[in-house]
Design a protein around this motif. Structure first.
Motif, PDB file in Angstrom:
ATOM      1  N   PRO A 236      48.566  53.227  39.164  1.00 21.48           N
ATOM      2  CA  PRO A 236      48.818  53.299  40.603  1.00 21.48           C
ATOM      3  C   PRO A 236      47.543  53.099  41.429  1.00 21.48           C
ATOM      4  O   PRO A 236      47.484  52.207  42.251  1.00 21.48           O
ATOM      5  CB  PRO A 236      49.406  54.700  40.803  1.00 21.48           C
ATOM      6  CG  PRO A 236      49.056  55.477  39.576  1.00 21.48           C
ATOM      7  CD  PRO A 236      48.739  54.508  38.480  1.00 21.48           C
ATOM      8  N   GLY A 237      46.501  53.898  41.141  1.00 24.71           N
ATOM      9  CA  GLY A 237      45.227  53.728  41.865  1.00 24.71           C
ATOM     10  C   GLY A 237      45.323  54.124  43.312  1.00 24.71           C
ATOM     11  O   GLY A 237      46.409  54.345  43.842  1.00 24.71           O
ATOM     12  N   MET A 238      44.193  54.237  43.993  1.00 26.61           N
ATOM     13  CA  MET A 238      44.197  54.601  45.408  1.00 26.61           C
ATOM     14  C   MET A 238      44.581  53.388  46.229  1.00 26.61           C
ATOM     15  O   MET A 238      45.358  53.458  47.146  1.00 26.61           O
ATOM     16  CB  MET A 238      42.839  55.139  45.826  1.00 26.61           C
ATOM     17  CG  MET A 238      42.584  56.528  45.256  1.00 26.61           C
ATOM     18  SD  MET A 238      41.881  57.644  46.462  1.00 26.61           S
ATOM     19  CE  MET A 238      40.162  57.370  46.203  1.00 26.61           C
ATOM     20  N   LYS A 239      44.013  52.256  45.942  1.00 26.91           N
ATOM     21  CA  LYS A 239      44.469  51.001  46.535  1.00 26.91           C
ATOM     22  C   LYS A 239      44.960  50.146  45.383  1.00 26.91           C
ATOM     23  O   LYS A 239      46.134  50.087  45.091  1.00 26.91           O
ATOM     24  CB  LYS A 239      43.328  50.317  47.292  1.00 26.91           C
ATOM     25  CG  LYS A 239      43.146  50.873  48.678  1.00 26.91           C
ATOM     26  CD  LYS A 239      42.792  49.757  49.655  1.00 26.91           C
ATOM     27  CE  LYS A 239      42.960  50.184  51.091  1.00 26.91           C
ATOM     28  NZ  LYS A 239      42.083  51.314  51.444  1.00 26.91           N
ATOM     29  N   SER A 240      43.995  49.522  44.679  1.00 25.99           N
ATOM     30  CA  SER A 240      44.362  48.898  43.414  1.00 25.99           C
ATOM     31  C   SER A 240      43.186  49.152  42.496  1.00 25.99           C
ATOM     32  O   SER A 240      42.094  49.472  42.955  1.00 25.99           O
ATOM     33  CB  SER A 240      44.631  47.413  43.614  1.00 25.99           C
ATOM     34  OG  SER A 240      43.441  46.771  43.951  1.00 25.99           O
ATOM     35  N   PRO A 241      43.364  49.033  41.175  1.00 29.13           N
ATOM     36  CA  PRO A 241      42.251  49.389  40.300  1.00 29.13           C
ATOM     37  C   PRO A 241      41.053  48.450  40.481  1.00 29.13           C
ATOM     38  O   PRO A 241      41.191  47.324  40.941  1.00 29.13           O
ATOM     39  CB  PRO A 241      42.835  49.237  38.894  1.00 29.13           C
ATOM     40  CG  PRO A 241      44.202  48.747  39.031  1.00 29.13           C
ATOM     41  CD  PRO A 241      44.552  48.609  40.458  1.00 29.13           C
ATOM     42  N   THR A 242      39.882  48.970  40.128  1.00 28.46           N
ATOM     43  CA  THR A 242      38.673  48.161  40.116  1.00 28.46           C
ATOM     44  C   THR A 242      38.596  47.485  38.754  1.00 28.46           C
ATOM     45  O   THR A 242      38.764  48.140  37.732  1.00 28.46           O
ATOM     46  CB  THR A 242      37.439  49.079  40.261  1.00 28.46           C
ATOM     47  OG1 THR A 242      37.643  49.905  41.391  1.00 28.46           O
ATOM     48  CG2 THR A 242      36.163  48.279  40.409  1.00 28.46           C
ATOM     49  N   VAL A 243      38.337  46.183  38.727  1.00 28.41           N
ATOM     50  CA  VAL A 243      38.214  45.475  37.451  1.00 28.41           C
ATOM     51  C   VAL A 243      36.841  44.808  37.396  1.00 28.41           C
ATOM     52  O   VAL A 243      36.463  44.078  38.307  1.00 28.41           O
ATOM     53  CB  VAL A 243      39.325  44.407  37.305  1.00 28.41           C
ATOM     54  CG1 VAL A 243      39.178  43.678  35.970  1.00 28.41           C
ATOM     55  CG2 VAL A 243      40.708  45.045  37.419  1.00 28.41           C
ATOM     56  N   LEU A 244      36.079  45.140  36.356  1.00 34.49           N
ATOM     57  CA  LEU A 244      34.730  44.591  36.207  1.00 34.49           C
ATOM     58  C   LEU A 244      34.628  43.903  34.850  1.00 34.49           C
ATOM     59  O   LEU A 244      35.153  44.425  33.870  1.00 34.49           O
ATOM     60  CB  LEU A 244      33.686  45.718  36.248  1.00 34.49           C
ATOM     61  CG  LEU A 244      33.697  46.614  37.492  1.00 34.49           C
ATOM     62  CD1 LEU A 244      32.924  47.883  37.234  1.00 34.49           C
ATOM     63  CD2 LEU A 244      33.103  45.842  38.657  1.00 34.49           C
ATOM     64  N   PRO A 245      33.951  42.754  34.787  1.00 39.75           N
ATOM     65  CA  PRO A 245      33.815  42.083  33.487  1.00 39.75           C
ATOM     66  C   PRO A 245      32.877  42.870  32.566  1.00 39.75           C
ATOM     67  O   PRO A 245      31.886  43.441  33.021  1.00 39.75           O
ATOM     68  CB  PRO A 245      33.204  40.728  33.852  1.00 39.75           C
ATOM     69  CG  PRO A 245      32.573  40.925  35.188  1.00 39.75           C
ATOM     70  CD  PRO A 245      33.299  42.018  35.883  1.00 39.75           C
ATOM     71  N   LEU A 246      33.193  42.931  31.294  1.00 35.42           N
ATOM     72  CA  LEU A 246      32.289  43.546  30.322  1.00 35.42           C
ATOM     73  C   LEU A 246      31.317  42.483  29.821  1.00 35.42           C
ATOM     74  O   LEU A 246      31.572  41.288  29.945  1.00 35.42           O
ATOM     75  CB  LEU A 246      33.085  44.098  29.136  1.00 35.42           C
ATOM     76  CG  LEU A 246      33.884  45.377  29.340  1.00 35.42           C
ATOM     77  CD1 LEU A 246      34.443  45.852  28.001  1.00 35.42           C
ATOM     78  CD2 LEU A 246      33.042  46.483  29.962  1.00 35.42           C
ATOM     79  N   ALA A 247      30.214  42.954  29.197  1.00 33.21           N
ATOM     80  CA  ALA A 247      29.235  42.002  28.650  1.00 33.21           C
ATOM     81  C   ALA A 247      29.900  41.150  27.571  1.00 33.21           C
ATOM     82  O   ALA A 247      29.619  39.964  27.433  1.00 33.21           O
ATOM     83  CB  ALA A 247      28.037  42.758  28.091  1.00 33.21           C
ATOM     84  N   GLU A 248      30.837  41.773  26.835  1.00 34.26           N
ATOM     85  CA  GLU A 248      31.533  41.035  25.786  1.00 34.26           C
ATOM     86  C   GLU A 248      32.596  40.123  26.405  1.00 34.26           C
ATOM     87  O   GLU A 248      33.468  40.584  27.137  1.00 34.26           O
ATOM     88  CB  GLU A 248      32.183  42.036  24.826  1.00 34.26           C
ATOM     89  CG  GLU A 248      32.696  41.382  23.561  1.00 34.26           C
ATOM     90  CD  GLU A 248      33.322  42.399  22.619  1.00 34.26           C
ATOM     91  OE1 GLU A 248      32.884  43.572  22.600  1.00 34.26           O
ATOM     92  OE2 GLU A 248      34.265  42.011  21.917  1.00 34.26           O
TER      93      GLU A 248
END
Ligand code: ATP
Ligand code: ZN
Length: 288
Positions: A236-248
């Motif tokens: 659900p998240g507060m707005k929408s989830p944060t998505v960050l790229p991993l090093a892999e």
């Protein structure tokens, strides 16, 4: 000299509401001075004066504006029936006011109580309950150790506060009816000055942020990019989830906020969808 404007709050001086009341203020960033004076103290960093009182007296003090606001159980509030307003439920001090009878008694409904003697510290609430159920019974008011009344022949039934039920059990009683469910609430005097209302709003803003944070967890997880859309749809998240790229390559880190109530169910689904390295951390304050 103009006296400093402070908001006066009454809390229980010792007992089941004390720790949670003080903790709530502390979590709101309000530090109380540990004065030697046990009746009253003040906060270092918020215009708040704290009065330590018996819980039974708090509604009266708030009605009389000796205190502007107070923390008290709904059970006491409704029993005392004073002219005060409830501002907010606080989520602690949860208990129920219940009817209990001897364990061996056959209880098939409230009509059991007809003509019986009931011991309680809550005569007003019991009388209301009996009237609603059209039962006549004799109320015997006692101020403490209500649970021993049937054993010593003082009453046929009791109405008392219960949380786990172990006290009833130890006294050979069984719980047969709930009169009221209760938790601690914040109450206020009905005619606060404009300035005091502003202070109350400020305090309330903090209380809500603290309570919301207590009910939510921050979640971090790693997800293979091909599962991202499924995983995001679960959060659900507060707005929408944060998505960050991993090093892999091909992996992302997803951050979101989860409500305590839906927590375990969602975690299971996240795992099934391919989430890994799931971290869950407490949130200190939450402002939405
Ligand atoms: P005081 O000396 O302030 O009058 P008290 O003996 O009346 O204290 P406590 O037993 O400390 O009161 O309970 C305070 C409040 O805590 C109750 O009025 C009720 O709202 C809440 N409470 C939560 N769980 C229970 C429980 N299991 N038994 C009694 N009270 C409970
Ligand atoms: Zn009391």
């Amino acid at each position: 000299m103009i006296s400093k404007m402070v908001l006066k709050i009454a809390i229980q001086k010792a007992g089941r509401l004390y720790d949670d009341s003080v903790k709530l203020l502390k979590d709101c960033g309000i530090d109380l001075k540990n004065g030697v004076n046990k009746l009253k103290t003040e906060a270092d960093n918020f215009p708040l004066e704290v009065y330590f009182l018996r819980d039974d007296d708090i509604p009266q003090y708030v009605e009389d504006a000796v205190a502007d606001i107070g923390i008290v159980g709904e059970n006491v509030l409704l029993e005392k029936n004073k002219q005060v307003q409830t501002v907010e439920k606080l989520g602690f001090g949860k208990c129920r006011l219940s009817i209990a009878v001897g364990r061996k008694e056959i209880y098939e409904g409230v009509s059991y109580l007809q003509g019986k003697k009931i011991a309680t510290s809550y005569p007003v609430l019991v009388q209301q309950f009996l009237a609603e159920n059209k039962v006549n019974a004799e109320i015997h008011e006692i101020s403490g150790s209500v649970e021993i009344a049937p054993g010593i022949g003082l009453a046929d039934a009791i109405v008392d506060l219960v949380s786990s039920g172990s006290t009833l059990f130890m006294n050979g009683l069984k719980e047969v009816e709930t009169v009221l469910k209760s938790e601690a609430v914040l109450i206020r005097n009905s005619e606060l000055s404009e300035q005091k209302q502003q202070l109350l709003e400020k305090l309330l803003f903090r209380i809500r942020a603290v309570r919301k944070a207590r009910n939510n967890k921050y979640i971090l997880l790693n997800a293979p990019n091909e599962s991202l859309s499924e995983i995001i749809s679960l959060l659900p998240g507060m707005k929408s989830p944060t998505v960050l790229p991993l090093a892999e390559a091909g992996w992302s880190s997803v951050h979101s906020v989860l409500n305590e109530n839906e927590f375990w169910e969602i975690i299971e689904k996240l795992k099934a969808a391919g989430a890994q390295g799931i971290l869950v951390v407490p949130i200190e304050k939450m402002i939405v």
